[in-house]
Motif scaffolding. Sequence first.
Motif, PDB file in Angstrom:
ATOM      1  N   THR A 225       0.845  -1.214   0.000  1.00 36.71           N
ATOM      2  CA  THR A 225       0.000   0.000   0.000  1.00 36.71           C
ATOM      3  C   THR A 225       0.872   1.253   0.000  1.00 36.71           C
ATOM      4  OG1 THR A 225      -1.603  -1.258   1.253  1.00 36.71           O
ATOM      5  CG2 THR A 225      -1.923   1.122   1.221  1.00 36.71           C
ATOM      6  N   CYS A 226       1.939   1.212   0.780  1.00 37.68           N
ATOM      7  CA  CYS A 226       2.847   2.371   0.812  1.00 37.68           C
ATOM      8  C   CYS A 226       3.433   2.617  -0.576  1.00 37.68           C
ATOM      9  CB  CYS A 226       3.992   2.114   1.778  1.00 37.68           C
ATOM     10  SG  CYS A 226       3.660   2.638   3.423  1.00 37.68           S
ATOM     11  N   PHE A 227       3.858   1.540  -1.224  1.00 38.20           N
ATOM     12  CA  PHE A 227       4.431   1.703  -2.568  1.00 38.20           C
ATOM     13  C   PHE A 227       3.398   2.326  -3.509  1.00 38.20           C
ATOM     14  CE2 PHE A 227       7.964  -1.397  -1.693  1.00 38.20           C
ATOM     15  CZ  PHE A 227       8.981  -0.564  -2.120  1.00 38.20           C
ATOM     16  N   LYS A 228       2.143   1.906  -3.339  1.00 41.92           N
ATOM     17  CA  LYS A 228       1.084   2.402  -4.231  1.00 41.92           C
ATOM     18  C   LYS A 228       0.829   3.893  -4.004  1.00 41.92           C
ATOM     19  CE  LYS A 228      -2.050  -0.805  -4.580  1.00 41.92           C
ATOM     20  NZ  LYS A 228      -3.238  -1.422  -3.926  1.00 41.92           N
ATOM     21  N   ASN A 229       0.847   4.297  -2.729  1.00 40.98           N
ATOM     22  CA  ASN A 229       0.384   5.655  -2.394  1.00 40.98           C
ATOM     23  C   ASN A 229       1.485   6.696  -2.256  1.00 40.98           C
ATOM     24  OD1 ASN A 229      -2.145   4.600  -2.336  1.00 40.98           O
ATOM     25  ND2 ASN A 229      -2.185   4.295  -0.120  1.00 40.98           N
ATOM     26  N   HIS A 230       2.729   6.262  -2.197  1.00 44.06           N
ATOM     27  CA  HIS A 230       3.801   7.240  -1.940  1.00 44.06           C
ATOM     28  C   HIS A 230       4.967   7.042  -2.898  1.00 44.06           C
ATOM     29  CE1 HIS A 230       1.674   8.317   1.723  1.00 44.06           C
ATOM     30  NE2 HIS A 230       1.615   7.031   2.010  1.00 44.06           N
ATOM     31  N   ASP A 231       5.831   8.060  -2.892  1.00 47.88           N
ATOM     32  CA  ASP A 231       6.981   8.074  -3.794  1.00 47.88           C
ATOM     33  C   ASP A 231       8.167   7.411  -3.066  1.00 47.88           C
ATOM     34  OD1 ASP A 231       8.415   8.855  -6.025  1.00 47.88           O
ATOM     35  OD2 ASP A 231       8.980  10.790  -5.136  1.00 47.88           O
ATOM     36  N   ILE A 232       8.097   6.080  -2.915  1.00 48.14           N
ATOM     37  CA  ILE A 232       9.042   5.368  -2.040  1.00 48.14           C
ATOM     38  C   ILE A 232      10.364   5.059  -2.765  1.00 48.14           C
ATOM     39  CG2 ILE A 232       9.439   3.236  -0.713  1.00 48.14           C
ATOM     40  CD1 ILE A 232       7.302   5.041   0.541  1.00 48.14           C
ATOM     41  N   GLY A 233      11.465   5.526  -2.193  1.00 48.47           N
ATOM     42  CA  GLY A 233      12.778   5.239  -2.768  1.00 48.47           C
ATOM     43  C   GLY A 233      13.530   4.137  -2.039  1.00 48.47           C
ATOM     44  N   ALA A 234      13.085   3.817  -0.810  1.00 50.73           N
ATOM     45  CA  ALA A 234      13.843   2.832  -0.022  1.00 50.73           C
ATOM     46  C   ALA A 234      12.983   2.226   1.078  1.00 50.73           C
ATOM     47  CB  ALA A 234      15.063   3.497   0.616  1.00 50.73           C
ATOM     48  N   ILE A 235      13.333   0.990   1.416  1.00 49.34           N
ATOM     49  CA  ILE A 235      12.815   0.386   2.650  1.00 49.34           C
ATOM     50  C   ILE A 235      14.011   0.322   3.595  1.00 49.34           C
ATOM     51  CG2 ILE A 235      11.817  -1.647   3.726  1.00 49.34           C
ATOM     52  CD1 ILE A 235      10.514  -2.397   1.115  1.00 49.34           C
TER      53      ILE A 235
END
Length: 460
Positions: A225-235
């Motif tokens: 869900t985070c990947f879908k809703n935000h501009d995620i560059g890293a875990i």
Amino acid sequence: MRNATQHTRQLLERFESRNITYFENDGNWPIVWQRAKGMHVWDAEGEKYVDLTSAFGVAATGHARPEVVRAGVRQMKTLMHAMGDVHPHALKAELCQELSRLTFERWTRRNGFMKYSGAKRWGKTIFCNSGSEAVEAALKTATAATGRKEVIAFRGAYHGLGYGALNPTHRDHFKTLFNKQITQFAHFVHFPETDDPSIRNSSESFSRLNPNTAPLAQVLEEVQTCFKNHDIGAILLEPVQARGGNHIPPPTFLVELRKLCNQHGALLVLDEIYTGFGRTGKWFACEHARTLPDLICIGKALTGGFPLSACIGRDDWMDKAWPISNGAAIHTSTFLGHPVGCAMALEQIRVIKEHQLIARAAKQGRLFKRLLEEVADQFQPYAEARAIGLMGALEFRTPKGETDGAKVFNLVCRMLDEGYIILPEGDHGHVMGFTPPLIISESTMRRAFKTLIRTGHAAE
Ligand SMILES: Cc1ncc(COP(=O)(O)O)c(C=O)c1O
């Protein structure tokens, strides 16, 4: 309280900023450390203690390991300070190479033990002075390499207290005063509940009572869900949550995160500041899951006692993030790659290899886990033991299932009285944390846990 301790306490109470050193009114906490060697610490009154913490996991090869001390002293006499990013010294280069060999070169060897079938890679290092700074160097690298600002982090995580590392650190205690100034770029998801069937607790794992943990499937959905809703560059994560209370996720967790990062073009950043250098029975904890990270942060046991830390990245990501220097480094510091720290780190690594301390930690870890479980058995259903390698914990809860920080502090103080140093951990200080030097002997472990059982019963 005797004179030497009292004098130090008076000075600290007057001249050190408040809220750093904690003092109990009865004068029994803390002790004042005077010297340390191997497994032992002596206080200002001459009392001897067994250190079951390695002083935050730093003294992995034992306090004041003679070879490491000699390397540091020799270096101090030769060159005590160089010019970080300007005029380097040779040991900095040698340590970069050694860290590359220990990590990405070892991990990407053909037919190696990691789940990786790509080209052989190597590591590139940014040296820093503290764990918090190493995490910040990793965060900068991730955003520079991907062009993305946001990061997925985990509830219960501890990554240090600098303004960059504070953001993905989860505990409000450390953040509330500064929330107005901390940039928000981390999105928190639950950390997975353990799947260790040997967890000693007669009802069910305490994970179920922990607001920071959830079943693995739910966690992975939250990450999606985070990947879908935000501009995620890293875990960003600790492969075993350390200060959060020694939470050990199922090994498939890292494997799944790796897949999700590949799918979304994000970096997998491991904070191995606590877990690195044999603590969990492998050089690095990611090796239990045979999962290759993109960036790894190390510190603590790297030198055995000198403040040196590092962010090591896969060569291609590092090159994507950082342009060749035009004369003014974008990220550096005065003490970057300190010569004394580098000399000590090279020797610390050599000692770990020569004395096969990684295999030793794995072997001793099996007994360590059994002994922790025996302690937990004595206090059922209010205690739970968790351990991997020589990183272990006992969590205590009240009959109502609430965290029992008071019991843990009481036990930790009584054990101090008995000559054992143990740390309270967890969000509410309700977990006894054990990270003894990797050189701990079987007899010392047996004696320590026997004393803990006796002390625990006496405290009831
Ligand atoms: C996993 C982890 N990351 C980062 C840090 C921060 O390190 P330092 O206190 O050296 O800044 C710590 C410190 O305990 C840690 O346990």
